[in-house]
Enzyme design. Sequence first.
Site, PDB file in Angstrom:
ATOM      1  N   SER A  38       0.847  -1.197   0.000  1.00  0.00           N
ATOM      2  CA  SER A  38       0.000   0.000   0.000  1.00  0.00           C
ATOM      3  C   SER A  38       0.882   1.246   0.000  1.00  0.00           C
ATOM      4  O   SER A  38       1.979   1.240   0.569  1.00  0.00           O
ATOM      5  CB  SER A  38      -0.861   0.006   1.264  1.00  0.00           C
ATOM      6  OG  SER A  38      -1.490   1.265   1.411  1.00  0.00           O
ATOM      7  N   TYR A  47      -1.369  -1.135  10.252  1.00  0.00           N
ATOM      8  CA  TYR A  47      -1.571  -1.419   8.825  1.00  0.00           C
ATOM      9  C   TYR A  47      -0.326  -1.060   8.014  1.00  0.00           C
ATOM     10  O   TYR A  47       0.197  -1.874   7.249  1.00  0.00           O
ATOM     11  CB  TYR A  47      -2.783  -0.634   8.323  1.00  0.00           C
ATOM     12  CG  TYR A  47      -3.091  -0.839   6.858  1.00  0.00           C
ATOM     13  CD1 TYR A  47      -3.611  -2.041   6.399  1.00  0.00           C
ATOM     14  CD2 TYR A  47      -2.868   0.174   5.928  1.00  0.00           C
ATOM     15  CE1 TYR A  47      -3.907  -2.231   5.050  1.00  0.00           C
ATOM     16  CE2 TYR A  47      -3.167  -0.004   4.586  1.00  0.00           C
ATOM     17  CZ  TYR A  47      -3.686  -1.206   4.157  1.00  0.00           C
ATOM     18  OH  TYR A  47      -3.963  -1.391   2.824  1.00  0.00           O
TER      19      TYR A  47
HETATM   20  N1  LIG Z   1      -8.682  -0.248  -1.203  1.00  0.00           N
HETATM   21  C1  LIG Z   1      -7.573   0.462  -1.088  1.00  0.00           C
HETATM   22  O1  LIG Z   1      -7.576   1.695  -1.123  1.00  0.00           O
HETATM   23  C2  LIG Z   1      -6.254  -0.233  -0.919  1.00  0.00           C
HETATM   24  C3  LIG Z   1      -5.087   0.527  -1.041  1.00  0.00           C
HETATM   25  C4  LIG Z   1      -3.861  -0.094  -0.892  1.00  0.00           C
HETATM   26  C5  LIG Z   1      -3.793  -1.443  -0.624  1.00  0.00           C
HETATM   27  N2  LIG Z   1      -4.937  -2.171  -0.502  1.00  0.00           N
HETATM   28  C6  LIG Z   1      -4.803  -3.606  -0.212  1.00  0.00           C
HETATM   29  O2  LIG Z   1      -5.448  -4.349  -1.205  1.00  0.00           O
HETATM   30  C7  LIG Z   1      -5.865  -5.602  -0.677  1.00  0.00           C
HETATM   31  C8  LIG Z   1      -7.314  -5.848  -1.049  1.00  0.00           C
HETATM   32  O3  LIG Z   1      -8.093  -4.884  -0.403  1.00  0.00           O
HETATM   33  P1  LIG Z   1      -9.518  -4.400  -0.914  1.00  0.00           P
HETATM   34  O4  LIG Z   1      -9.503  -2.925  -0.872  1.00  0.00           O
HETATM   35  O5  LIG Z   1      -9.895  -5.077  -2.167  1.00  0.00           O
HETATM   36  O6  LIG Z   1     -10.415  -4.844   0.342  1.00  0.00           O
HETATM   37  P2  LIG Z   1     -11.552  -5.912   0.537  1.00  0.00           P
HETATM   38  O7  LIG Z   1     -11.882  -5.838   1.988  1.00  0.00           O
HETATM   39  O8  LIG Z   1     -12.619  -5.702  -0.473  1.00  0.00           O
HETATM   40  O9  LIG Z   1     -10.842  -7.295   0.243  1.00  0.00           O
HETATM   41  C9  LIG Z   1     -10.017  -7.970   1.171  1.00  0.00           C
HETATM   42  C10 LIG Z   1     -10.324  -9.446   1.068  1.00  0.00           C
HETATM   43  O10 LIG Z   1      -9.434 -10.165   1.927  1.00  0.00           O
HETATM   44  C11 LIG Z   1     -10.185 -11.163   2.582  1.00  0.00           C
HETATM   45  N3  LIG Z   1      -9.531 -11.535   3.832  1.00  0.00           N
HETATM   46  C12 LIG Z   1      -9.403 -10.773   4.951  1.00  0.00           C
HETATM   47  N4  LIG Z   1      -8.795 -11.470   5.905  1.00  0.00           N
HETATM   48  C13 LIG Z   1      -8.533 -12.704   5.398  1.00  0.00           C
HETATM   49  C14 LIG Z   1      -7.939 -13.876   5.925  1.00  0.00           C
HETATM   50  N5  LIG Z   1      -7.504 -13.917   7.180  1.00  0.00           N
HETATM   51  N6  LIG Z   1      -7.844 -14.969   5.120  1.00  0.00           N
HETATM   52  C15 LIG Z   1      -8.307 -14.929   3.854  1.00  0.00           C
HETATM   53  N7  LIG Z   1      -8.891 -13.840   3.302  1.00  0.00           N
HETATM   54  C16 LIG Z   1      -9.002 -12.747   4.068  1.00  0.00           C
HETATM   55  C17 LIG Z   1     -11.539 -10.533   2.820  1.00  0.00           C
HETATM   56  O11 LIG Z   1     -12.534 -11.512   3.078  1.00  0.00           O
HETATM   57  C18 LIG Z   1     -11.749  -9.792   1.510  1.00  0.00           C
HETATM   58  O12 LIG Z   1     -12.355 -10.608   0.532  1.00  0.00           O
HETATM   59  C19 LIG Z   1      -5.629  -5.526   0.839  1.00  0.00           C
HETATM   60  O13 LIG Z   1      -4.430  -6.210   1.160  1.00  0.00           O
HETATM   61  C20 LIG Z   1      -5.463  -4.036   1.081  1.00  0.00           C
HETATM   62  O14 LIG Z   1      -4.669  -3.771   2.198  1.00  0.00           O
HETATM   63  C21 LIG Z   1      -6.162  -1.598  -0.649  1.00  0.00           C
END
Ligand SMILES: NC(=O)c1ccc[n+]([C@@H]2O[C@H](COP(=O)([O-])OP(=O)(O)OC[C@H]3O[C@@H](n4cnc5c(N)ncnc54)[C@H](O)[C@@H]3O)[C@@H](O)[C@H]2O)c1
Length: 262
Positions: A153, A168
Amino acid sequence: MALTPYPAGDFPPTPTAIVTGAASERGIGRATANRLARDGWAVAVVDLDEAASQEVAAQLAREHGVPALGLGVDIADEQAVVAAVRRIDEELPQLVGVVNNAGISSPTPFTEVGTEEWKRVFDVNVHGTFFVTREAVKIFRRRSLGRIVNVSSASAERGGGVYGRAAYSGSKAALLGMAKTWARELGEYGITANSVAPGSIDTDIMGGRLSDERKEFLLQELPVGRVGTVEDVAGGIAYLLGRDGGYLTGVTLDINGGSHIH
Ligand SMILES: NC(=O)c1ccc[n+]([C@@H]2O[C@H](COP(=O)([O-])OP(=O)(O)OC[C@H]3O[C@@H](n4cnc5c(N)ncnc54)[C@H](O)[C@@H]3O)[C@@H](O)[C@H]2O)c1
């Protein structure tokens, strides 16, 4: 699965990728799974909810005609991960890629964050990524081919995001260091390891879609003039994972619209 006749190090016609956290409806993982399936990858959907993972796998198979498997796994559970990767190896074509996308956020300021919350964030984001990658690498080494992408991130690079705080950001910074170390250590086995560092992407991770007000605020810092989409991130991951990505390793791809330039 029986070894394919393709020479070690060569991409098979249908490589398999594990995408963790790929069940979330509007998430980066699901968009990545779809993008990879569109590119001809077989996909293992790994997420907490078994039924939701199976549903996504069925959709990928139906819409893209690729083999797909959905598994309900908490990636922080070491034994569950070992069993899941074994099943993926047995039931899908040659495993070539892993996208460490599953993650949880933590909006709690450092002075307020409790031990339990801190540990859970690291258990999922860091230890879960370690378990999945360790098992995948055992398989990659058999065929001298593997691609790892960690979903970090921008928060890790700039010291907190617009939402995520110390737990985080710390966990996401660990992913950058892990990928760089894997790049050095695993290159001799035909394995590359890279990260993507997305900026603010409109998903549900912050407990709901971005409000118009929030978007307006974010836009002030975005040279490209729009908030990022899950497809923006999926495209970067697909590139690092794919046939054209073989000479990139130890790299962090900043998919952030220019919000953080360094
Ligand atoms: N959305 C943003 O702005 C953003 C920015 C930078 C990084 N990210 C990263 O991108 C990735 C995806 O995030 P997103 O925004 O799509 O969020 P999201 O919450 O839609 O997706 C995260 C997924 O991870 C799954 N998950 C959580 N804990 C878990 C576990 N213990 N075992 C298996 N699965 C698990 C959840 O069920 C969910 O489906 C994350 O790692 C997040 O940190 C997101």
